[in-house]
Design a protein around this motif. Sequence first.
Motif, mmCIF file in Angstrom:
data_model
loop_
_atom_site.group_PDB
_atom_site.id
_atom_site.type_symbol
_atom_site.label_atom_id
_atom_site.label_comp_id
_atom_site.label_asym_id
_atom_site.label_seq_id
_atom_site.Cartn_x
_atom_site.Cartn_y
_atom_site.Cartn_z
ATOM 1 N N SER A 64 13.464 16.751 7.533
ATOM 2 C CA SER A 64 13.435 16.759 6.068
ATOM 3 C C SER A 64 12.304 15.887 5.544
ATOM 4 C CB SER A 64 14.773 16.266 5.510
ATOM 5 O OG SER A 64 15.827 17.116 5.897
ATOM 6 N N ILE A 65 12.149 14.707 6.138
ATOM 7 C CA ILE A 65 11.062 13.801 5.746
ATOM 8 C C ILE A 65 9.712 14.476 5.986
ATOM 9 C CG2 ILE A 65 9.865 11.644 6.328
ATOM 10 C CD1 ILE A 65 12.348 11.053 4.802
ATOM 11 N N PHE A 66 9.561 15.097 7.143
ATOM 12 C CA PHE A 66 8.300 15.761 7.497
ATOM 13 C C PHE A 66 7.947 16.851 6.487
ATOM 14 C CE2 PHE A 66 6.065 19.278 9.591
ATOM 15 C CZ PHE A 66 4.940 18.624 10.049
ATOM 16 N N ILE A 67 8.925 17.690 6.142
ATOM 17 C CA ILE A 67 8.702 18.803 5.216
ATOM 18 C C ILE A 67 8.261 18.278 3.853
ATOM 19 C CG2 ILE A 67 9.839 20.651 3.911
ATOM 20 C CD1 ILE A 67 11.587 21.127 6.403
ATOM 21 N N LYS A 121 12.591 5.640 6.356
ATOM 22 C CA LYS A 121 11.259 6.229 6.156
ATOM 23 C C LYS A 121 10.875 6.045 4.697
ATOM 24 C CE LYS A 121 11.172 8.302 10.302
ATOM 25 N NZ LYS A 121 10.178 8.027 11.354
ATOM 26 N N ASN A 122 9.612 6.272 4.397
ATOM 27 C CA ASN A 122 9.217 6.342 2.990
ATOM 28 C C ASN A 122 8.347 7.570 2.764
ATOM 29 O OD1 ASN A 122 6.216 5.542 2.814
ATOM 30 N ND2 ASN A 122 7.066 3.875 4.032
ATOM 31 N N ILE A 123 8.470 8.137 1.587
ATOM 32 C CA ILE A 123 7.725 9.336 1.199
ATOM 33 C C ILE A 123 6.785 8.954 0.071
ATOM 34 C CG2 ILE A 123 7.895 11.657 0.224
ATOM 35 C CD1 ILE A 123 10.769 11.760 1.407
ATOM 36 N N SER A 124 5.497 9.097 0.292
ATOM 37 C CA SER A 124 4.524 8.737 -0.735
ATOM 38 C C SER A 124 4.688 9.638 -1.958
ATOM 39 C CB SER A 124 3.104 8.878 -0.188
ATOM 40 O OG SER A 124 2.155 8.669 -1.218
ATOM 41 N N LEU A 125 4.611 9.026 -3.137
ATOM 42 C CA LEU A 125 4.663 9.766 -4.395
ATOM 43 C C LEU A 125 3.326 9.665 -5.131
ATOM 44 C CD1 LEU A 125 8.208 8.637 -5.622
ATOM 45 C CD2 LEU A 125 7.608 10.743 -4.402
ATOM 46 N N TYR A 126 2.308 9.230 -4.401
ATOM 47 C CA TYR A 126 0.988 9.032 -5.001
ATOM 48 C C TYR A 126 0.459 10.330 -5.604
ATOM 49 C CZ TYR A 126 -3.973 8.005 -5.499
ATOM 50 O OH TYR A 126 -5.236 7.849 -6.001
ATOM 51 N N GLY A 127 -0.034 10.259 -6.826
ATOM 52 C CA GLY A 127 -0.651 11.409 -7.476
ATOM 53 C C GLY A 127 0.314 12.342 -8.177
ATOM 54 N N LEU A 128 1.625 12.070 -8.094
ATOM 55 C CA LEU A 128 2.615 12.973 -8.687
ATOM 56 C C LEU A 128 3.060 12.481 -10.060
ATOM 57 C CD1 LEU A 128 4.954 13.772 -5.645
ATOM 58 C CD2 LEU A 128 2.752 14.797 -6.253
ATOM 59 N N ARG A 159 0.808 -1.222 0.000
ATOM 60 C CA ARG A 159 0.000 0.000 0.000
ATOM 61 C C ARG A 159 0.848 1.283 0.000
ATOM 62 N NH1 ARG A 159 -0.996 -1.968 5.319
ATOM 63 N NH2 ARG A 159 0.013 -0.710 6.927
ATOM 64 N N ASP A 160 2.152 1.158 0.276
ATOM 65 C CA ASP A 160 3.038 2.333 0.302
ATOM 66 C C ASP A 160 3.484 2.758 -1.092
ATOM 67 O OD1 ASP A 160 3.020 2.401 3.120
ATOM 68 O OD2 ASP A 160 4.586 0.872 3.192
ATOM 69 N N ILE A 161 3.316 1.883 -2.078
ATOM 70 C CA ILE A 161 3.776 2.166 -3.445
ATOM 71 C C ILE A 161 2.746 3.014 -4.193
ATOM 72 C CG2 ILE A 161 4.356 1.058 -5.652
ATOM 73 C CD1 ILE A 161 5.366 -1.342 -3.980
ATOM 74 N N PRO A 162 3.157 4.040 -4.927
ATOM 75 C CA PRO A 162 4.533 4.465 -5.245
ATOM 76 C C PRO A 162 5.128 5.318 -4.128
ATOM 77 C CG PRO A 162 2.976 5.898 -6.341
ATOM 78 C CD PRO A 162 2.150 4.851 -5.651
ATOM 79 N N CYS A 163 6.423 5.173 -3.932
ATOM 80 C CA CYS A 163 7.059 5.954 -2.868
ATOM 81 C C CYS A 163 8.562 6.063 -3.098
ATOM 82 C CB CYS A 163 6.781 5.322 -1.503
ATOM 83 S SG CYS A 163 7.651 3.756 -1.235
ATOM 84 N N LEU A 164 9.158 6.936 -2.302
ATOM 85 C CA LEU A 164 10.607 7.063 -2.244
ATOM 86 C C LEU A 164 11.029 6.440 -0.918
ATOM 87 C CD1 LEU A 164 13.113 8.375 -3.678
ATOM 88 C CD2 LEU A 164 12.783 10.323 -2.159
ATOM 89 N N LEU A 165 11.717 5.310 -0.981
ATOM 90 C CA LEU A 165 12.185 4.617 0.221
ATOM 91 C C LEU A 165 13.547 5.190 0.594
ATOM 92 C CD1 LEU A 165 11.916 2.315 2.304
ATOM 93 C CD2 LEU A 165 12.915 0.786 0.590
ATOM 94 N N VAL A 166 13.648 5.742 1.792
ATOM 95 C CA VAL A 166 14.852 6.480 2.189
ATOM 96 C C VAL A 166 15.422 5.910 3.483
ATOM 97 C CG1 VAL A 166 15.796 8.775 2.620
ATOM 98 C CG2 VAL A 166 13.732 8.532 1.245
#
Length: 299
Positions: A166-169, A135-142, A120-127
């Motif tokens: 940085s992740i939060f921002i 952490k992971n940053i969702s890229l959904y909708g981009l 369910r996390d995909i698409p994302c940037l896994l960091v």
Amino acid sequence: MDKYIEEYCQQNNDVNKRELKKYIKTTSGKRSVIRGIFDNYRKIEGREFDINRYYESKNHCLLLFEANGQLSDFFNENLQDLHGYTGNTLDIYFTMQDLKKNVSAYNKIKKLSYFKIEKRDIPCLLVWNNNNEEKNISLYGLNHKEIYEIIKKFVDCLEKYDFDKSIFIIREKVEEINKIKEEIEKMGKYNLNNCQIGIVGDGTVVNNMILNNSQKIELDLLSDEVIQIKEKIINKENKGIEEYELLSNIDKIQEHIDKKDISNTRNSIIKLASNLFYSMATGVGSGIIANILSKSLGI
């Protein structure tokens, strides 16, 4: 294992023994992916991967797309620029397959069981960083341009702030972009063309204030220009973060117009002054906003 590490370090004076031990410990169970990364590095760079290089960068990431997210196209479009921009701040890992075809991340995560990543996390940037924070940053909708700019923005944040901030921002920035996109889609039910009304929506209320005729005319013209500029940005192809930020902030101008506050309307235009805003305002309506921006920017 210590014996072999010792021998390797003796043969390679530039290798830090402590960092090598730490690396082996933190990558246990990750051999198949790490081996793939090393093989890819050798094919592209023409030399073996240097373990010290791994620690030159404090942060690392994987892009996880669905097959229809066209990861190979993204890399073909942006890899060279990303390589130059990320520098030693963020390393992006990929395989030769990623460059040749669009591999589904759903298949990849089966080999990434040591990461806290789910379908369910995909698409994302896994960091992750060298302190093993992940952490992971969702890229959904981009779209690709937005993802490219999000990564650049993330690099900027990492160079200023700690990992968590940085992740939060960046997560907030992704949410903001998607929220604006939803508002744009919602606005489709309203007819904004050639409209002199400065605010749209269900249950809209406009406050009444006593103004002279010239002020009323100016506010009406400004309201019309704001609407036209918003439409111009909305219809612009390949919008990036700057366009979405302008769309979000331009509503603040409309708020002052609705309150019949000419002074703060002008001030809010000046605060948002940028080359993008000026280019979007040029040729729109009576040119009031473009004139204010040109003076503010010294154009």
